[in-house]
Structures are given as C-alpha cells and as structure tokens.
Design a protein around this motif. Structure first.
Motif, PDB file in Angstrom:
ATOM      1  N   VAL A  45      67.524  52.239  46.822  1.00 45.81           N
ATOM      2  CA  VAL A  45      66.385  52.859  46.159  1.00 45.81           C
ATOM      3  C   VAL A  45      66.795  54.230  45.640  1.00 45.81           C
ATOM      4  CG1 VAL A  45      64.024  53.650  46.407  1.00 45.81           C
ATOM      5  CG2 VAL A  45      64.795  51.645  47.680  1.00 45.81           C
ATOM      6  N   ASP A  46      66.819  54.397  44.334  1.00 45.05           N
ATOM      7  CA  ASP A  46      67.191  55.668  43.740  1.00 45.05           C
ATOM      8  C   ASP A  46      65.981  56.581  43.551  1.00 45.05           C
ATOM      9  OD1 ASP A  46      69.853  54.910  43.567  1.00 45.05           O
ATOM     10  OD2 ASP A  46      69.540  53.918  41.643  1.00 45.05           O
ATOM     11  N   GLU A  47      64.765  55.985  43.401  1.00 42.06           N
ATOM     12  CA  GLU A  47      63.585  56.784  43.209  1.00 42.06           C
ATOM     13  C   GLU A  47      63.185  57.445  44.519  1.00 42.06           C
ATOM     14  OE1 GLU A  47      63.739  53.556  42.682  1.00 42.06           O
ATOM     15  OE2 GLU A  47      63.913  53.392  40.511  1.00 42.06           O
ATOM     16  N   LYS A  48      62.355  58.511  44.367  1.00 42.81           N
ATOM     17  CA  LYS A  48      61.871  59.188  45.553  1.00 42.81           C
ATOM     18  C   LYS A  48      60.886  58.311  46.319  1.00 42.81           C
ATOM     19  CE  LYS A  48      62.496  64.053  44.418  1.00 42.81           C
ATOM     20  NZ  LYS A  48      61.846  65.381  44.378  1.00 42.81           N
ATOM     21  N   ILE A  49      60.929  58.446  47.640  1.00 40.80           N
ATOM     22  CA  ILE A  49      59.990  57.734  48.497  1.00 40.80           C
ATOM     23  C   ILE A  49      58.695  58.527  48.546  1.00 40.80           C
ATOM     24  CG2 ILE A  49      59.568  56.908  50.831  1.00 40.80           C
ATOM     25  CD1 ILE A  49      62.608  56.727  51.180  1.00 40.80           C
ATOM     26  N   GLU A  71      63.440  67.921  49.312  1.00 37.45           N
ATOM     27  CA  GLU A  71      64.686  68.234  48.630  1.00 37.45           C
ATOM     28  C   GLU A  71      65.907  67.555  49.243  1.00 37.45           C
ATOM     29  OE1 GLU A  71      65.067  72.435  48.377  1.00 37.45           O
ATOM     30  OE2 GLU A  71      63.189  72.719  47.249  1.00 37.45           O
ATOM     31  N   LYS A  72      65.901  67.388  50.550  1.00 37.43           N
ATOM     32  CA  LYS A  72      67.065  66.830  51.223  1.00 37.43           C
ATOM     33  C   LYS A  72      66.977  65.316  51.422  1.00 37.43           C
ATOM     34  CE  LYS A  72      69.035  70.838  51.781  1.00 37.43           C
ATOM     35  NZ  LYS A  72      70.289  71.172  51.069  1.00 37.43           N
ATOM     36  N   ILE A  73      65.773  64.844  51.712  1.00 34.35           N
ATOM     37  CA  ILE A  73      65.615  63.403  52.004  1.00 34.35           C
ATOM     38  C   ILE A  73      65.073  62.650  50.801  1.00 34.35           C
ATOM     39  CG2 ILE A  73      64.737  61.758  53.726  1.00 34.35           C
ATOM     40  CD1 ILE A  73      66.643  63.834  54.773  1.00 34.35           C
ATOM     41  N   ILE A 132      62.836  58.653  61.673  1.00 35.46           N
ATOM     42  CA  ILE A 132      64.198  59.049  62.040  1.00 35.46           C
ATOM     43  C   ILE A 132      64.534  60.418  61.469  1.00 35.46           C
ATOM     44  CG2 ILE A 132      66.641  58.484  61.760  1.00 35.46           C
ATOM     45  CD1 ILE A 132      65.850  55.547  61.750  1.00 35.46           C
ATOM     46  N   TYR A 133      64.209  60.637  60.193  1.00 30.71           N
ATOM     47  CA  TYR A 133      64.532  61.904  59.561  1.00 30.71           C
ATOM     48  C   TYR A 133      63.707  63.050  60.141  1.00 30.71           C
ATOM     49  CZ  TYR A 133      67.259  59.391  56.067  1.00 30.71           C
ATOM     50  OH  TYR A 133      68.199  58.631  55.444  1.00 30.71           O
ATOM     51  N   ILE A 134      62.438  62.786  60.413  1.00 31.67           N
ATOM     52  CA  ILE A 134      61.589  63.841  60.984  1.00 31.67           C
ATOM     53  C   ILE A 134      62.070  64.212  62.383  1.00 31.67           C
ATOM     54  CG2 ILE A 134      59.270  64.351  61.849  1.00 31.67           C
ATOM     55  CD1 ILE A 134      58.139  62.793  59.517  1.00 31.67           C
ATOM     56  N   ALA A 167      72.579  67.379  60.190  1.00 31.44           N
ATOM     57  CA  ALA A 167      73.621  66.681  59.422  1.00 31.44           C
ATOM     58  C   ALA A 167      73.118  65.388  58.838  1.00 31.44           C
ATOM     59  CB  ALA A 167      74.827  66.418  60.312  1.00 31.44           C
ATOM     60  N   LEU A 168      71.941  64.922  59.282  1.00 24.38           N
ATOM     61  CA  LEU A 168      71.424  63.636  58.826  1.00 24.38           C
ATOM     62  C   LEU A 168      70.652  63.819  57.539  1.00 24.38           C
ATOM     63  CD1 LEU A 168      71.165  60.650  59.375  1.00 24.38           C
ATOM     64  CD2 LEU A 168      69.116  61.111  60.715  1.00 24.38           C
ATOM     65  N   THR A 169      71.340  63.959  56.454  1.00 25.58           N
ATOM     66  CA  THR A 169      70.718  64.046  55.139  1.00 25.58           C
ATOM     67  C   THR A 169      70.946  62.746  54.404  1.00 25.58           C
ATOM     68  OG1 THR A 169      72.708  64.928  54.099  1.00 25.58           O
ATOM     69  CG2 THR A 169      71.177  66.532  55.057  1.00 25.58           C
TER      70      THR A 169
END
Length: 379
Positions: A45-49, A71-73, A132-134, A167-169
């Motif tokens: 998926v290239d588009e923003k979530i 900006e990062k995710i 996961i990212y949060i 580091a998880l970007t």
C-alpha cells in the motif's frame, strides 16, 4: 527385503523418462518462485492509511504522537466530526479510531501505566499495524520520560529534538519485511503450481503399473512369491523418488540462497515427503482400478483440476465462499497449500491429515493387489 529392492530397481529402470521430467518440473518450480515474487507488490500500500484521532490530552506528547503517525508511519489523520468516526470505521473509510486519553503526558512523567486506545475492525488488515506502531512509540516516549526524571520541560525538549523516535518506522519496517514478503509470495505461488505438476508427473508411475497389468507382469507377480505389501512398497518407493525430485529442488534452492522463509524447513521437508507418499499411492491405486489409458488420463486430469481448485492451489478460498470452503477441507491439496502459505496455525494437523490420506490409499492399494493375487491363484 530382496523382493522389495527388485521391484524398486525394476521400476526405476522403467521410469528414466519420468525422473528426467520430474527433475525438469523441479527446476521449473524455482523459475515459478521468481515469477511469483512480484505478487507481493500487488498487496503493498503506497497511499496513506486513514485513521481518526480523538485527542483528549492536547499535550506536547499527543501532538508529537500525531506527528509521528502522520510523517513517519504515513498515516492520514482526521480529527474532524468525531461523532461520525464509528460510521466511518464500519464503512471502512478509516482503518482505526485512536483515542488519546486525558492526562497521558502527566501519567507518563509520573511513571504510571499509559495506554492509547485503538478501535479497529478485526477483518481490516491495516488495523493490526496501528497498535504495533503506537505501542512502539509509547515505549520510546516512556524511556524519554525516565531520562527526563519527571521534568516536563526536559521531557518536551527531548520530544522536540526527535531523540525519542523509535527504530520502528515505515522505512525500516519495509527494509526488514519486504524480502520476507517477496519470498512468501514466490514460495506460495510456486507451491500451488507444484502440486499440480507433481500430480502430472505421477502419471508415469500410473502408466508403469498399468503396463504391468496389461503385459502380464502384474499377473506373474501375483502368483509369485512377491506379496502385495512388497510390490506396493517397492513401487511406492520408486514413485516417491519421482515426486521428491519434483518438490524438493525449490526448498533446497531457498536454503542455498539463504532466503528468509517464515516456515521452518524441517516441517517443510516432512510435509513434502508425506504429500509425495499420498500422490504416489494415489497414482498406484488409479492404475489398479482403471483399465483404459484414455479413461486414466481423463480421470487424472479431473482429480488434479478439482483438487487444485478446491484446495486453493490457484487462488485462495475465502471463508465467505460458504459450502465451497467446507468442501475444500476434504482435499489433501488444501492442507498442503494451507501449510505452505503459512496460514496454518498448527503444522502437525496439516501433516497428520495428509498422512492419514496416504495411509488409507496405501492400504487400499495393498488390498487390491492381494485380491488380484487370490484371483490369480484360484485360476
């Protein structure tokens, strides 16, 4: 034992062409693996979530969290019309609702337990990544709070300096995960075609057994000292060798190049051997039941097509397919594909189901040979 060896060697000598074709099919599997790797790009998926954020804290921490997600995710954040967020989630206009609790920054500075609430749909794949990212961000921010020793001004300076970043970007995640996705896509793509090819290669052993019947070799063995179990074991061994030459080259190749396969290689080799037993036993049983090569070709084609179709070898059978999904459970191909695609929760179950199919057909083959032996002896 000598009878089994003689049957095995005799069958191998007659299957020289089959061995060559099997090896060629195995090499083709490696080619199919490389052709299937680009499929992974179809699911990227290239588009923003799209996500909705309810910020009840309005702090520097919550603002930095939203900046991190945006900006990062690579998430597209909306904060307008929160009363419509539930409807948007149900309609899948957004992937998740992220609710930042009041007092989040203060709780973190005090060393308390903090939790950002996320609401997602279980069947929406992007939702799994949001939490996961949060969580990764909050863990990094928590370390920054400890470093600030509860000082809000120092903590906010750390946040503003970007030293908290985890580091998880997206970029790092892509670097580490994309190769695994390519390998999984190629392996799954090749695996589906390989079970079709190995069934086709099995026709050589079927024709060899049928020739034994038509040219009298089968009848002579029936009245000789060779038992049904010995004949089936020797013939099965030769057939399994042909099947293994089709299925083994791909995993051996992946080991040699160090491909990051998500499934352990040990169960992969086990299920390949078990499936080869099933495929070989099926080939022998068909040769004992059918007298016409034309009928044999037709039936083999039908079994291959229906088995691969229902088993999900060509395309996955979704749960929404209803009865078709339940019918797929009765095919050995389903359990093989389910394992090779990495969808299986318990590899042992898949292996045992295919092994049971193989055992039942092997027993049926031995029974058919013994029945022929008794008939020949009576005559």
């Amino acid at each position: 034992m000598s009878n089994i060896v003689n049957v095995f060697l005799g069958m191998i000598r007659r299957l020289k062409l089959g061995l060559v074709v099997a090896l060629a099919a195995g090499i083709l599997g490696i080619v199919l693996y490389h052709l299937g790797r680009p499929i992974a790009d179809l699911y990227s998926v290239d588009e923003k979530i799209d996500v909705a954020v309810i910020d009840n804290d309005s702090s520097v921490l919550s603002a930095q969290l939203k900046t991190y997600l945006s900006e990062k995710i690579n998430m597209n954040i909306t904060e307008e019309e929160p009363e419509k967020f539930n409807d948007k989630l149900i309609n899948r206009d957004i992937s998740a609702i992220i609710e930042i609790p009041e007092g989040l920054e203060q709780s973190m500075l005090e060393g308390g337990s903090v939790k950002v609430k996320t609401t997602t749909l279980d069947d929406y794949e992007n939702g799994a990544f949001v939490g996961i990212y949060i969580d990764s961000y909050m863990q990094s921010a928590g370390l920054s709070a400890k470093a600030a020793d509860g000082d809000r001004e120092v903590f906010e300076k750390i946040l503003a300096s970007d030293s908290y970043e985890t580091a998880l970007t997206v970029e790092n995640a892509v670097i580490s995960d994309r190769e695994e996705e390519y390998v999984a896509a190629g392996f799954s793509f090749a695996g589906g075609f390989m079970i079709m090819l190995v069934t086709g290669v099995g026709i050589f052993i079927t024709l060899a057994v049928m020739d034994d019947r038509q040219y009298g070799t089968y009848s002579r063995m029936c009245i000789s000292s060779i038992t049904g179990n010995q004949y089936i074991t020797g013939t099965l061994g030769a057939s399994v060798l042909v099947s293994l030459m089709t299925l083994l080259p791909l995993p051996i190749y992946l080991i040699c190049i160090g491909a990051p396969v998500k499934i352990d290689y040990a169960p992969i080799f086990i299920i390949i051997v078990v499936y080869s037993l099933f495929n070989s036993a099926l080939s022998i049983m068909l040769a004992q039941l059918i007298n016409s090569k034309q009928a044999l070709a037709t039936l083999s084609g039908c079994i291959t097509s229906v088995g691969c179709l229902l088993g999900g070898a060509w395309f996955p059978i979704d749960e929404s397919a209803g009865l078709l999904k339940y019918l797929s459970y009765i095919t050995p191909q389903y359990w093989y594909v389910n394992f090779m695609s990495g969808s299986s929760e318990n590899a042992l179950v898949n292996i045992c189901v295919i092994e049971l199919y193989a055992l039942l057909i092997i027993l049926a083959c031995a029974g058919l040979f013994n029945r022929k032996k008794i008939s020949a002896a009576t005559i």
